[in-house]
Design a protein around this motif. Structure first.
Motif, mmCIF file in Angstrom:
data_model
loop_
_atom_site.group_PDB
_atom_site.id
_atom_site.type_symbol
_atom_site.label_atom_id
_atom_site.label_comp_id
_atom_site.label_asym_id
_atom_site.label_seq_id
_atom_site.Cartn_x
_atom_site.Cartn_y
_atom_site.Cartn_z
ATOM 1 N N LEU A 1 0.810 -1.217 0.000
ATOM 2 C CA LEU A 1 0.000 0.000 0.000
ATOM 3 C C LEU A 1 0.844 1.269 0.000
ATOM 4 C CD1 LEU A 1 -2.635 -1.097 2.677
ATOM 5 C CD2 LEU A 1 -2.774 -1.338 0.186
ATOM 6 N N ARG A 2 2.035 1.161 0.586
ATOM 7 C CA ARG A 2 2.894 2.349 0.684
ATOM 8 C C ARG A 2 4.332 1.898 0.872
ATOM 9 N NH1 ARG A 2 4.705 5.597 5.048
ATOM 10 N NH2 ARG A 2 4.999 7.797 4.506
ATOM 11 N N TRP A 3 5.251 2.608 0.227
ATOM 12 C CA TRP A 3 6.671 2.288 0.337
ATOM 13 C C TRP A 3 7.459 3.585 0.221
ATOM 14 C CZ3 TRP A 3 9.981 -0.516 -3.916
ATOM 15 C CH2 TRP A 3 11.270 -0.769 -3.410
ATOM 16 N N ARG A 4 8.165 3.925 1.280
ATOM 17 C CA ARG A 4 8.936 5.160 1.280
ATOM 18 C C ARG A 4 10.104 5.094 0.304
ATOM 19 N NH1 ARG A 4 8.051 8.448 5.834
ATOM 20 N NH2 ARG A 4 10.188 9.227 5.758
ATOM 21 N N GLY A 5 10.544 3.891 -0.027
ATOM 22 C CA GLY A 5 11.710 3.743 -0.895
ATOM 23 C C GLY A 5 11.392 3.587 -2.360
ATOM 24 N N GLY A 6 10.111 3.581 -2.727
ATOM 25 C CA GLY A 6 9.786 3.379 -4.130
ATOM 26 C C GLY A 6 8.285 3.339 -4.344
ATOM 27 N N PRO A 7 7.859 2.939 -5.544
ATOM 28 C CA PRO A 7 6.433 2.936 -5.870
ATOM 29 C C PRO A 7 5.680 1.811 -5.172
ATOM 30 C CG PRO A 7 7.701 2.002 -7.666
ATOM 31 C CD PRO A 7 8.699 2.538 -6.689
ATOM 32 N N ALA A 8 4.436 2.076 -4.824
ATOM 33 C CA ALA A 8 3.565 1.054 -4.245
ATOM 34 C C ALA A 8 2.560 0.632 -5.319
ATOM 35 C CB ALA A 8 2.870 1.604 -3.009
ATOM 36 N N GLY A 9 1.407 0.104 -4.898
ATOM 37 C CA GLY A 9 0.378 -0.268 -5.848
ATOM 38 C C GLY A 9 0.610 -1.605 -6.495
ATOM 39 N N THR A 10 1.142 -2.581 -5.731
ATOM 40 C CA THR A 10 1.401 -3.907 -6.270
ATOM 41 C C THR A 10 0.817 -4.973 -5.360
ATOM 42 O OG1 THR A 10 3.559 -3.924 -5.186
ATOM 43 C CG2 THR A 10 3.498 -3.240 -7.497
ATOM 44 N N ARG A 11 0.649 -6.152 -5.900
ATOM 45 C CA ARG A 11 0.044 -7.250 -5.156
ATOM 46 C C ARG A 11 0.851 -8.527 -5.375
ATOM 47 N NH1 ARG A 11 -5.794 -9.958 -6.648
ATOM 48 N NH2 ARG A 11 -5.742 -11.628 -5.112
ATOM 49 N N TRP A 12 0.988 -9.281 -4.286
ATOM 50 C CA TRP A 12 1.709 -10.557 -4.339
ATOM 51 C C TRP A 12 0.869 -11.629 -3.660
ATOM 52 C CZ3 TRP A 12 6.569 -11.292 -6.497
ATOM 53 C CH2 TRP A 12 7.239 -10.139 -6.882
ATOM 54 N N ARG A 13 1.036 -12.847 -4.105
ATOM 55 C CA ARG A 13 0.432 -13.994 -3.434
ATOM 56 C C ARG A 13 1.523 -15.033 -3.212
ATOM 57 N NH1 ARG A 13 -5.461 -15.929 -5.053
ATOM 58 N NH2 ARG A 13 -5.775 -13.862 -4.142
ATOM 59 N N LEU A 14 1.766 -15.373 -1.946
ATOM 60 C CA LEU A 14 2.889 -16.227 -1.577
ATOM 61 C C LEU A 14 2.433 -17.412 -0.737
ATOM 62 C CD1 LEU A 14 5.502 -13.521 -0.446
ATOM 63 C CD2 LEU A 14 5.202 -14.503 -2.722
ATOM 64 N N ASP A 15 3.126 -18.523 -0.899
ATOM 65 C CA ASP A 15 2.977 -19.709 -0.059
ATOM 66 C C ASP A 15 4.137 -19.785 0.917
ATOM 67 O OD1 ASP A 15 0.655 -20.689 -1.127
ATOM 68 O OD2 ASP A 15 1.599 -22.187 -2.402
ATOM 69 N N TRP A 16 3.905 -20.431 2.060
ATOM 70 C CA TRP A 16 4.995 -20.729 2.986
ATOM 71 C C TRP A 16 5.498 -22.135 2.703
ATOM 72 C CZ3 TRP A 16 8.605 -18.856 5.865
ATOM 73 C CH2 TRP A 16 9.240 -19.648 6.825
ATOM 74 N N ASN A 17 6.802 -22.265 2.482
ATOM 75 C CA ASN A 17 7.436 -23.557 2.222
ATOM 76 C C ASN A 17 8.054 -24.065 3.518
ATOM 77 O OD1 ASN A 17 9.343 -25.607 1.500
ATOM 78 N ND2 ASN A 17 9.255 -24.885 -0.621
ATOM 79 N N HIS A 18 7.387 -25.067 4.121
ATOM 80 C CA HIS A 18 7.838 -25.600 5.412
ATOM 81 C C HIS A 18 9.233 -26.185 5.325
ATOM 82 C CE1 HIS A 18 8.394 -29.008 8.188
ATOM 83 N NE2 HIS A 18 7.774 -28.249 9.072
ATOM 84 N N ASP A 19 9.493 -26.958 4.265
ATOM 85 C CA ASP A 19 10.782 -27.652 4.152
ATOM 86 C C ASP A 19 11.943 -26.670 3.981
ATOM 87 O OD1 ASP A 19 9.546 -30.153 4.355
ATOM 88 O OD2 ASP A 19 9.143 -30.215 2.200
ATOM 89 N N GLU A 20 11.726 -25.647 3.156
ATOM 90 C CA GLU A 20 12.790 -24.683 2.899
ATOM 91 C C GLU A 20 12.777 -23.527 3.898
ATOM 92 O OE1 GLU A 20 15.109 -25.138 0.689
ATOM 93 O OE2 GLU A 20 14.204 -26.984 -0.083
#
Length: 267
Positions: free
Chosen positions: A215-234
């Motif tokens: 939603l906001r980033w002081r170091g650069g542009p915002a307005g992006t979306r990510w979808r991530l999984d948690w990898n238990h093994d790694e």
């Protein structure tokens, strides 16, 4: 896991002092990044979440609040060594989102022995504990979890915490649950929601999945979306395999906001 009295700020100070005396707090640099392990995600942020800075995570309801808390904790517990994760929360937040379960953290690949949990009776005590904890150099991170409006956490209070994080080289993760974003000095601001996980063999539950909005980033542009999984093994985050269109991709944010507005109108 360790639980301190919510009415005694001195308990937190004793616990931090004990960890220091036992060598539990390792010297950490004030620069660098708290990386997720997902190469593209981290690269987009210049390496991950900046160490020694404040970062905010917003969640709309109890389900998403649990996801936001899990994401912040798993990210902090990715740090090497035995440096503790100090988790501060109000009792109200604990009642609404549930208590932290040590075997669950271990099942996800984290070390619950690194977790120092403090439950504060009210937001005033929470803020007092946060000001002490953030100056605890060498911790993996400090998580401050609150529910609803937090008027005491204004720009002055936020700036004081941010300066403490910078001076100690400690990463501050603010969990703002059931709250609306307001002006702050945070380095990044995120919206976190639960995402659909990919079922395993025999229809077993899949890995925890997270839908993130920058939603906001002081170091650069915002307005992006990510979808991530948690990898238990790694013990790291990776692309979400449940939806190929969203697997680790950066997507425009307006569509997500339009969907939220549509749901609100429908309600």
């Amino acid at each position: 896991m360790m639980r301190e009295s919510s009415s005694q700020l001195a308990g937190l100070r004793r616990s931090i002092a004990r960890l220091t005396a036992n060598g539990g707090l390792e010297s950490r640099p004030a620069e660098g990044w708290l990386a997720s392990g997902h190469a593209s995600f981290d690269a987009a942020l210049g390496g991950g979440l900046a160490i020694g800075r404040a970062h905010e995570f917003f969640a709309a309801d109890a389900l998403d609040a649990t996801s936001a808390a899990a994401f912040a904790a798993l990210l902090a517990l990715r740090t090497a060594g035995k440096a503790p994760l100090i988790w501060l929360r109000t009792s109200d937040a604990g009642k609404r989102t549930g208590h932290i379960y040590a075997p669950g953290i271990a099942e996800l690949g984290g070390d619950p022995d690194r977790l120092l949990l403090v439950e504060a009776a009210d937001p005033k005590m929470l803020l007092a504990c946060a000001n002490d904890a953030i100056r605890c150099a060498g911790s993996a991170a400090v998580i401050v979890e609150s529910w609803g409006k937090f008027p005491l956490f204004d720009l002055t209070a936020g700036r004081r915490l941010a300066l403490g994080a910078r001076d100690a080289g400690t990463t501050l993760l603010m969990l703002r649950l059931n709250a609306s974003p307001s002006p702050s000095v945070a380095e990044t601001r995120w919206g976190v929601a639960a995402a659909s996980s990919r079922a395993l063999e025999a229809n077993a539950p899949g890995a925890p999945a997270f839908d993130l909005e920058l939603l906001r980033w002081r170091g650069g542009p915002a307005g992006t979306r990510w979808r991530l999984d948690w990898n238990h093994d790694e013990k790291c985050f990776g692309p979400n395999a449940g939806d190929p269109a969203l697997s680790g991709a950066l997507l425009p944010l307006p569509a997500r906001r339009a969907m939220a507005s549509h749901r609100a109108a429908a309600a």
